[in-house]
Write an enzyme that holds these catalytic residues in place. Structure first.
Site, mmCIF file in Angstrom:
data_model
loop_
_atom_site.group_PDB
_atom_site.id
_atom_site.type_symbol
_atom_site.label_atom_id
_atom_site.label_comp_id
_atom_site.label_asym_id
_atom_site.label_seq_id
_atom_site.Cartn_x
_atom_site.Cartn_y
_atom_site.Cartn_z
ATOM 1 C CD GLU A 135 -6.235 -0.061 -41.579
ATOM 2 O OE1 GLU A 135 -5.815 1.018 -42.031
ATOM 3 O OE2 GLU A 135 -6.448 -1.061 -42.300
ATOM 4 C CG HIS A 138 -1.541 1.286 -43.251
ATOM 5 N ND1 HIS A 138 -0.636 1.003 -44.252
ATOM 6 C CD2 HIS A 138 -2.505 0.323 -43.342
ATOM 7 C CE1 HIS A 138 -1.025 -0.064 -44.915
ATOM 8 N NE2 HIS A 138 -2.152 -0.505 -44.390
ATOM 9 C CG ASP A 203 0.230 -7.609 -43.408
ATOM 10 O OD1 ASP A 203 -0.762 -6.993 -42.988
ATOM 11 O OD2 ASP A 203 0.259 -8.187 -44.514
#
Length: 484
Positions: A135, A138, A203
């Site tokens: 996260e 992101h 990832d």
């Protein structure tokens, strides 16, 4: 420390995150760094504004776990990862939502939300950290802004429409989702392909961050693989698989990437195990008998630190159900073994307050604060104990300083409002409750509280001048909020 009342929950949109495309292990290092290209449409400053607005809406609409110990843990873990991340352009804030669904999401301004259900599923701190690192990526790669910018290139009106829809999705989920679908209907396939590359990038970068932070990089493919296997044929997969699908090629990609890093043996994290037990005891929605049964079943096979953490969790359930002697039998040895452990100090404080042993709790907390004078959990515990002991003046003194130092912590304002109410300081109580309302984006109610407070104090006094100045600030904040 005793738990505060939670707000009712509803589902926040976590769209714009999807699955990855196939990629071979040898191409990982050649992936382009495309996370810095979104500034032309949505600036960092504007993202921070949207992030603050989102967070205020979430406080009003979601059951955010305000437990100081758990908040302290996820913030420490998150910032350990951020310290080893690249392209960090915003402050980061990590918080827990009480929801047994396995999910996490990131949004503007460095905010990362983690469902409490992750603790129930992640078997180690490295597995839990792998979700957090994903996260964080992101956010550092500005995936949400880039997705919106990609859409805006196709339609000049799309950026404003999508941002408006996302904001609406928090305030009114059904209307917001409908608006978002209408906004993106013309280019659904392009959106899916774009967000697949986001997942692939998150990832890759997340694994690198895990490695630099000292975690087990194999935890990410291990966690993803177990999640995919368990829900492969489920008619209703968890929210995380709806927003972050896990096709076999994505799991293979993370495994290949993880294999490029040296193997590392990571010792079990005491704090993670204790946080997990605290979640099960108080935030998993289990009845007391079911929770005790869960701990007893786990204890049959547990050893070492895992056994210690399970006994701690069981003690919490016993405290909450009034079985104080049984709780002492479990908790006292833990506190003797680790007298400075904040998890144990906190639960011992709960037990002392339940038994009205206020002086014992105050002495323990004062001693702990001499070693860590700015530690938030200890400060809140001591203020709470003073309040329960009837020493409201001592509690007020601590809480006035605490809310000044931590103006966005709802715990401090909630406790300050209570203390001011007990002292009969109605104007000050209204002011503290106004700050709670403002943190939830309820500007009109916050302003009304401050107006009432201003009317209650002496005309032309310092308090009235302070309240009136705050009214002006809140009105400006309301205008900015509405403009978004």
């Amino acid at each position: 420390m005793s738990r505060l009342k939670k707000a009712p929950a509803y589902l926040l949109i976590t769209a714009l995150l999807s699955s990855s495309l196939p990629i071979h292990a040898e191409t990982f290092n050649s992936l382009p760094e495309i996370g810095t290209t979104a500034a032309s449409t949505l600036t960092i400053e504007k993202e921070l504004e949207y992030g603050d607005a989102y967070m205020r809406m979430l406080r009003a609409s979601r059951p955010i776990i305000s437990d100081p110990l758990l908040a302290d843990y996820v913030q420490d873990l998150g910032h350990r990862l951020v310290a080893n991340a690249n392209d960090v352009r915003t402050p980061f804030n990590f918080f827990l939502i009480q929801n047994r669904e396995i999910n996490a999401f990131a949004f503007f301004g460095g905010y990362v939300a983690l469902h409490s259900g992750l603790f129930l599923y992640a078997k180690s701190e490295s597995e839990f950290a792998s979700v957090v690192a994903h996260e964080i990526a992101h956010i550092t790669q500005r995936h949400l802004a880039r997705s919106m910018e990609d859409q805006a290139k196709k339609s000049p009106a799309t950026m404003a429409a999508m941002i408006g829809s996302l904001m609406l999705a928090i305030a009114s989920p059904e209307a917001g989702m409908a608006a978002l679908h209408a906004t993106t209907a013309a280019s659904v396939q392009g959106q899916i392909n774009y967000t697949r590359s986001n997942e692939k990038e998150a990832d890759r970068i997340g694994i690198a961050t895990l490695a630099k932070s000292g975690f087990d990089v194999q935890a990410m493919p291990r966690f993803f693989g177990r999640l995919a296997d368990q829900y492969r044929y489920a008619s209703k997969p968890p929210a995380m698989l709806l927003t972050h699908p896990l096709p076999e090629d994505r799991i293979s990609d993370t495994r290949s990437r993880a294999n490029q890093f040296p193997a590392r043996r990571v010792e079990p994290s005491d704090r993670y195990l204790l946080a997990r037990s605290r979640i099960v005891a108080r935030f998993a929605g289990l009845e007391s008998e079911a929770a005790l049964d869960w701990f007893d079943r786990k204890l049959r096979k547990a050893k070492g630190q895992q056994k210690l953490a399970l006994n701690y969790g069981k003690a919490l359930v016993l405290i909450d159900t009034g079985k104080y002697q049984e709780a002492h039998a479990l908790l006292d040895p833990l506190l003797v073994a680790e007298p400075n452990n904040r998890f144990f100090i906190d639960s011992a404080t709960d037990l002392d307050i339940a038994e009205k042993k206020y002086d014992t709790a105050i002495s323990r907390l004062q001693s702990a604060l001499k070693q860590s004078p700015e530690q938030k959990v200890l400060r809140l515990n001591l203020a709470h104990t003073y309040q329960e002991a009837g020493k409201v003046d001592d509690s007020l003194s601590m809480l006035l300083r605490y809310t000044y130092d931590n103006p966005k912590d709802t715990n401090g304002w909630y406790m300050l409002a209570q203390a001011q109410g007990e002292k009969g300081n109605r104007a000050a109580e209204l002011a503290a409750r106004a700050e709670l309302l403002a943190l939830r984006g309820l500007w009109d109610k916050a302003i009304k509280n401050y107006i009432q407070a201003s009317q209650l104090v002496e005309v032309n006094s310092l308090d009235q001048a302070r309240y009136d100045a705050r009214i002006d600030q809140l009105r400006l904040s309301r205008e900015k909020f509405a403009a978004l």
